[in-house]
Design a protein around this motif. Structure first.
Motif, mmCIF file in Angstrom:
data_model
loop_
_atom_site.group_PDB
_atom_site.id
_atom_site.type_symbol
_atom_site.label_atom_id
_atom_site.label_comp_id
_atom_site.label_asym_id
_atom_site.label_seq_id
_atom_site.Cartn_x
_atom_site.Cartn_y
_atom_site.Cartn_z
ATOM 1 N N ALA A 155 53.429 -83.123 -107.785
ATOM 2 C CA ALA A 155 53.608 -83.784 -106.488
ATOM 3 C C ALA A 155 54.774 -84.759 -106.534
ATOM 4 N N GLY A 156 54.879 -85.525 -107.612
ATOM 5 C CA GLY A 156 55.987 -86.457 -107.744
ATOM 6 C C GLY A 156 57.327 -85.754 -107.840
ATOM 7 N N LYS A 157 57.332 -84.607 -108.487
ATOM 8 C CA LYS A 157 58.579 -83.843 -108.645
ATOM 9 C C LYS A 157 59.039 -83.235 -107.328
ATOM 10 N N TYR A 158 58.111 -82.596 -106.622
ATOM 11 C CA TYR A 158 58.506 -81.805 -105.463
ATOM 12 C C TYR A 158 58.460 -82.543 -104.134
ATOM 13 N N THR A 159 57.657 -83.594 -104.019
ATOM 14 C CA THR A 159 57.531 -84.260 -102.708
ATOM 15 C C THR A 159 58.174 -85.638 -102.670
ATOM 16 N N SER A 209 61.647 -90.146 -107.462
ATOM 17 C CA SER A 209 62.601 -91.184 -107.082
ATOM 18 C C SER A 209 62.010 -92.241 -106.168
ATOM 19 N N ASP A 210 60.733 -92.114 -105.818
ATOM 20 C CA ASP A 210 60.132 -93.096 -104.908
ATOM 21 C C ASP A 210 59.520 -94.239 -105.702
ATOM 22 N N ILE A 211 58.841 -95.134 -105.005
ATOM 23 C CA ILE A 211 58.235 -96.295 -105.649
ATOM 24 C C ILE A 211 56.939 -95.912 -106.356
ATOM 25 N N THR A 212 56.173 -95.008 -105.747
ATOM 26 C CA THR A 212 54.856 -94.656 -106.279
ATOM 27 C C THR A 212 54.931 -93.926 -107.606
ATOM 28 N N TRP A 213 55.770 -92.879 -107.706
ATOM 29 C CA TRP A 213 55.746 -91.996 -108.867
ATOM 30 C C TRP A 213 56.849 -92.259 -109.881
ATOM 31 N N ARG A 261 53.248 -75.122 -101.317
ATOM 32 C CA ARG A 261 53.104 -76.031 -100.167
ATOM 33 C C ARG A 261 53.950 -77.289 -100.356
ATOM 34 N N MET A 262 54.016 -77.794 -101.595
ATOM 35 C CA MET A 262 54.832 -78.976 -101.874
ATOM 36 C C MET A 262 56.305 -78.712 -101.589
ATOM 37 N N LYS A 263 56.793 -77.563 -102.012
ATOM 38 C CA LYS A 263 58.199 -77.223 -101.793
ATOM 39 C C LYS A 263 58.498 -77.071 -100.306
ATOM 40 N N ALA A 264 57.585 -76.442 -99.581
ATOM 41 C CA ALA A 264 57.782 -76.264 -98.138
ATOM 42 C C ALA A 264 57.788 -77.615 -97.429
ATOM 43 N N LEU A 265 56.865 -78.481 -97.823
ATOM 44 C CA LEU A 265 56.790 -79.815 -97.217
ATOM 45 C C LEU A 265 58.045 -80.621 -97.517
#
Length: 514
Positions: free
Chosen positions: A110-114, A119-123, A244-248
């Motif tokens: 999820a951190g990689k694809y979404t 690069s976000d704060i959470t992951w 689904r992650m890639k599509a999102l």
């Protein structure tokens, strides 16, 4: 006469030597490996570990296991070791005593694809990039000064929702839709500078589709993706989550590119441009040569996505749970409205500055966050080094979960923990800002949710005004004891069946006008 070694014999001898060497190396490795005193837990199965014990609501499954194995438990998700802390003492040890040692993040799909490759704060991993992001949140994006500057936005959008509900009086409404609109419009104006998600012919994405994108984002960031725990089958994507992650990700990136292009175009040629929203602030920081780590365009997009998603979900989910609980307990409803009438009166709305004078409303909000935490298990941490918690070893590389859902239902802390009783917070200094480990809706320590000041303001003011402005009841034929209170598991836990309710104005009608 000496016997000549034939090729097949040579091959067998070499294979035997290699096998013996491998066994010897394995023995030496095991002898040299430190023996860890791990917390108790169920015996794992080969390959799958303890995944066979985890149901569709993992926080409930883990709660049941913790009752058997104790407040610090060791389980295996596939090949990944997991330590779960489910008591106040363990939460404090993990989030405070060993905060730095346990401040990493697992590298989930999820951190990689979404989130633009973590690069976000959470992951993002603990380090210079994350520390810089944290400073930007505390000093720039969520500072008291900036939140005060944006109070008028929160006030205007709340009034708009109250007006919508007024015009829906005596009809069944889906509360989640109104709460999501409120949160999304507040965040959109604060972060993006305008309501990008209003219905229009040239809109980059419709409000309905964007809400679906946010729901999908929270679901996919909280699911147990089997491939994350059994890496050898990750490429198979057996659950379909990565697809689904890639599509999102593509959908979000199209929207983010549009937002950034508009902001960059807006300030072209403007001397001494003054930031109008949080994207402006991030773009300005991206041009700052003094930053320790340069903020790239994908980082700006990742942070912006974090701000939109985090600010939208937490407040809407919490307020919906609170109203749902109150519909089952009319006596609590009456106490709340009595306090509002006494302190605020019936000639005006509740302002953010009034919240400090509404202890019972505050208690209702806290009780909703205790019984229905948005994140029942805080975002997983990762041990960056060996450490010891509660007399047990946590080896480097272990994932660590703080189970706030279990803590919120611990009978040694709370009387009648399954009951919704706001009175338990009256006269007590239990806070939600990460200092009191009995109540951790936003987490604690270095990796605490940086946007909690905004989330708390929206939760408190929207809840107070919804209770102040309307009488609430369930649709005809629905009894309070029949109200469905099941949840869906993800990075957040909204109601499985959204609340349908009927509202009636209780204040003078002119107050509902825009």
């Amino acid at each position: 006469m000496a016997t000549q070694l034939t090729f097949p014999n040579w091959l067998a001898t070499a294979a035997t030597c290699l096998a013996s060497l491998a066994v010897l190396l394995l023995i030496l490795r095991r002898l040299s490996r430190r023996r860890y005193n791990l917390p108790p837990g169920p015996k794992p199965w080969p390959i799958i570990g303890n995944l066979n014990l985890i149901g569709s609501l993992p926080h409930r499954s883990i709660d049941s296991l913790s009752k058997k194995y104790g407040p610090l438990m060791h389980v295996w998700f596939g090949s990944n070791p997991i330590v779960v802390g489910s008591s106040v003492e363990m939460a404090k040890a993990i989030l405070k005593t060993h905060d730095v040692s346990l401040a990493g993040r697992p590298r989930f799909s999820a951190g990689k694809y979404t989130t633009y490759n973590y690069s976000d704060i959470t992951w993002s991993q603990y380090g210079p990039y994350w520390r810089q992001a944290r400073r930007m949140c505390l000093m720039e994006l969520f500072s008291a000064k900036r939140l005060e500057e944006y109070e008028y936005i929160r006030k205007e959008e709340l009034r708009a929702v109250l007006n919508e509900l007024f015009h829906s009086a005596n009809r069944t409404v889906l509360l989640k839709d109104h709460l999501s609109n409120l949160s999304l419009n507040v965040i959109s104006r604060m972060v993006l500078g305008k309501k990008y998600l209003q219905k229009s012919e040239n809109a980059i994405v419709s409000p309905e589709d964007f809400k679906k994108m946010l729901d999908e984002l929270f679901l996919l960031n909280g699911v147990l993706n089997i491939g994350d725990f059994i890496p050898c089958i990750n490429f198979l994507d057996v659950q379909g989550y990565i697809k689904r992650m890639k599509a999102l990700s593509k959908k979000f990136d199209r929207f983010m590119e549009h937002v950034l292009d508009e902001h960059i175009e807006r300030k072209k040629g403007v001397k001494d441009y003054v930031a109008k929203d949080m994207v402006d602030v991030l773009l300005h920081l991206a041009e700052d040569p003094t930053l320790e780590v340069k903020l790239e365009r994908h980082g700006v997009k990742a942070f912006t996505q974090d701000l939109i998603a985090g600010g939208t979900e937490s407040s809407a989910v919490t307020v919906e749970w609170a109203i749902s609980e109150l519909l089952r307990r009319p006596e609590i409803f009456k106490k709340a409205t009595d306090e509002l009438d006494r302190v605020i009166g019936r000639e005006r709305w509740v302002e953010e500055k009034d919240i400090v004078n509404l202890p019972y409303i505050n208690a209702i909000a806290k009780e909703a966050m205790r019984l229905h935490p948005v994140a029942p298990m805080l975002v997983p941490r990762l041990a960056r080094e060996d450490c010891q918690v509660g007399g047990y070893d946590i080896p480097k590389g272990t994932q660590v979960l703080v189970h706030v859902w279990s803590i919120g239902r611990d009978p040694t802390i709370w009387d009648n923990p399954e009951e919704f009783q706001p009175e338990r917070f009256l006269g007590k200094e239990i806070d939600v800002r990460g200092h009191d480990y009995e109540l951790l809706p936003f987490g604690a320590g270095r990796r605490m949710c940086p946007g909690y000041p905004l989330g708390l303001k929206v939760i408190q003011s929207s809840l107070a005004n919804l209770l102040h402005g309307f009488n609430w009841r369930l649709p005809h034929g629905v009894k309070s004891e029949e109200l469905d209170m099941d949840e869906i598991f993800g990075l957040s836990t909204p109601k499985k069946i959204p609340l349908e309710t009927v509202v009636q104005p209780r204040l003078p009608h002119h107050l509902y006008s825009l």
